[in-house]
Design a protein around this motif. Structure first.
Motif, short mmCIF file in Angstrom:
data_model
loop_
_atom_site.label_atom_id
_atom_site.label_comp_id
_atom_site.label_asym_id
_atom_site.label_seq_id
_atom_site.Cartn_x
_atom_site.Cartn_y
_atom_site.Cartn_z
N GLU A 8 0.75 -1.83 0.05
CA GLU A 8 -0.01 -0.08 -0.15
C GLU A 8 0.99 1.17 0.30
O GLU A 8 0.43 2.04 -1.00
CB GLU A 8 -1.06 0.16 1.20
N ALA A 9 2.12 0.95 0.87
CA ALA A 9 2.93 2.29 0.84
C ALA A 9 3.11 2.95 -0.32
O ALA A 9 4.15 3.62 -0.91
CB ALA A 9 3.94 1.98 2.28
N ILE A 10 4.08 1.25 -0.84
CA ILE A 10 4.93 1.39 -2.34
C ILE A 10 3.36 1.73 -3.01
O ILE A 10 4.72 3.08 -4.23
CB ILE A 10 4.88 0.06 -2.90
N ALA A 11 2.44 1.86 -3.89
CA ALA A 11 1.40 2.15 -3.82
C ALA A 11 1.29 3.80 -4.19
O ALA A 11 1.01 4.14 -4.99
CB ALA A 11 0.02 1.22 -4.37
N ARG A 12 0.65 3.85 -2.75
CA ARG A 12 1.17 5.32 -2.61
C ARG A 12 2.20 6.52 -3.25
O ARG A 12 2.10 7.46 -3.66
CB ARG A 12 0.59 5.54 -0.68
N LYS A 13 3.38 5.62 -2.74
CA LYS A 13 4.47 6.60 -2.59
C LYS A 13 4.58 7.18 -5.15
O LYS A 13 4.63 7.66 -5.24
CB LYS A 13 6.27 6.02 -2.48
N PHE A 14 4.91 5.72 -5.48
CA PHE A 14 4.93 5.61 -7.14
C PHE A 14 3.25 6.22 -7.51
O PHE A 14 3.83 7.51 -8.53
CB PHE A 14 5.04 4.99 -6.96
N GLY A 15 2.42 6.24 -7.35
CA GLY A 15 0.94 6.85 -7.10
C GLY A 15 1.09 8.73 -6.90
O GLY A 15 1.13 9.61 -7.90
N GLN A 16 2.06 8.95 -5.95
CA GLN A 16 2.16 10.35 -5.36
C GLN A 16 2.94 10.99 -6.67
O GLN A 16 3.44 12.70 -6.73
CB GLN A 16 2.66 10.90 -4.17
N ASN A 17 3.84 10.10 -6.95
CA ASN A 17 5.03 10.83 -8.33
C ASN A 17 5.12 10.40 -9.43
O ASN A 17 5.99 10.34 -10.38
CB ASN A 17 6.30 9.94 -8.30
N GLY A 18 3.50 10.23 -9.48
CA GLY A 18 2.37 10.24 -11.00
C GLY A 18 2.94 9.36 -11.81
O GLY A 18 2.36 9.17 -13.17
N TYR A 19 3.56 8.24 -11.29
CA TYR A 19 2.99 6.45 -11.76
C TYR A 19 1.41 6.33 -11.56
O TYR A 19 1.05 6.25 -10.90
CB TYR A 19 4.02 5.61 -10.93
#
Ligand code: NDP
Ligand code: 8X3
Length: 249
Positions: free
Chosen positions: A16-27
């Motif tokens: 979940e944290a990985i998804a959030r991190k990459f999502g916040q970086n536009g992935y």
């Protein structure tokens, strides 16, 4: 053009944290887990990226291949795969431990990773990146970790061997090997015994899921000519207790 990351076990903890991190970086995200409501909650956090949910069990070979082969076209060019879904069940010594628990760990932590990787590789771009979530338990033995630890030792060796087979593709592979982290991991391991789960983290430091997300993100951004093969990470307060020498009568 936006990049796409596929994360298994995105409903909790590291995933979940990985998804959030990459999502916040536009992935753009492909997120997989069995809990549909949590996949939806995560999706609701984002407005400006594309998200594809796969509500599936990584042990279900047919469902995994079906979901990945039928990805919408816009998700079929994958930059990063994170094989994160996994679990430990129980911490009894091998003699007392439950055989069914062993099978769930083997089916999830080993076979699930094989299914997801095999199904996804045709869609991973040249120069892409695969991050597997191993564990310190794959490197160091402790009581009650016979099958869990071995499943993570498999992930370490699988990661190294995959690198060999991927020669010429530019696809990088890293095995990330965390130590003590506070997620739902111990609640699952101790089958809902919250008190026992919490006691693991009392009066000590632990890695946070966001720390692992940061590490995965930083490794993914390294220059293409660098492959981190393995990275083992512990809380500063975690170290080793040394050898045990049995005293004989
Ligand atoms: P969590 O229990 O918080 O998260 C586990 C994730 O895996 C959930 O999203 C869960 O989703 C998913 N998952 C479990 N089984 C399946 C399955 N059969 N099919 C699909 N998804 C599944 O634990 P962590 O975030 O801590 O664990 C993530 C990974 O990190 C695991 O591989 C674990 O072994 C490893 N690890 C954990 C450490 C720790 O101390 N926490 C340390 C080192 C490694 P859902 O239930 O919705 O399907
Ligand atoms: C989880 C870390 O030390 O509980 O993989 O096995 S440990």
């Amino acid at each position: 053009m936006s990049k796409t990351i596929f994360i298994t076990g995105a409903t909790s903890g590291f995933g979940e944290a990985i998804a959030r991190k990459f999502g916040q970086n536009g992935y753009n995200l492909i997120i997989l887990g069995r809990r549909k409501d949590r996949l939806q909650n995560l999706t609701n956090e984002f407005k400006d990226i594309k998200i594809h949910q796969i509500c599936a069990d990584v042990r279900d070979k047919e469902a995994i291949f079906d979901a990945i082969e039928n990805l919408p076209d816009e998700f079929k060019n994958i930059d990063i795969l994170v094989n994160n879904a996994g679990l430990a069940l129980g911490q009894d010594k091998f003699m007392q431990a439950n055989l069914d628990d062993f099978e769930v760990m083997i089916d999830t932590n080993i076979k699930g990773v094989i299914y997801v990787t095999k199904a996804t590789l045709p869609y991973i771009k040249k120069g892409g990146f695969i991050a597997n979530i191993g564990s310190v338990a794959g490197n160091w033995s402790y009581e009650g970790s016979s099958v869990y630890g071995s499943s993570k030792a498999f992930i370490r060796q699988f990661s190294l061997n995959l690198r060999n087979d991927l020669k010429g593709t530019g696809i990088r592979v890293t095995n990330i090997e965390p130590g003590l982290c506070k997620t739902e991991f111990s609640i699952i391991r101790f089958k809902g015994d919250i008190k026992k789960a919490n006691s693991i983290y009392e009066n000590t430091q632990f890695i946070k899921a966001s720390d692992i997300a940061r590490i995965v993100f930083e490794i993914s951004q390294l220059p293409q000519n660098l492959n981190i093969n393995t990275i083992e990470v512990m809380a500063t307060t975690q170290s080793w207790a040394g050898f045990y020498n049995e005293k004989l009568d």
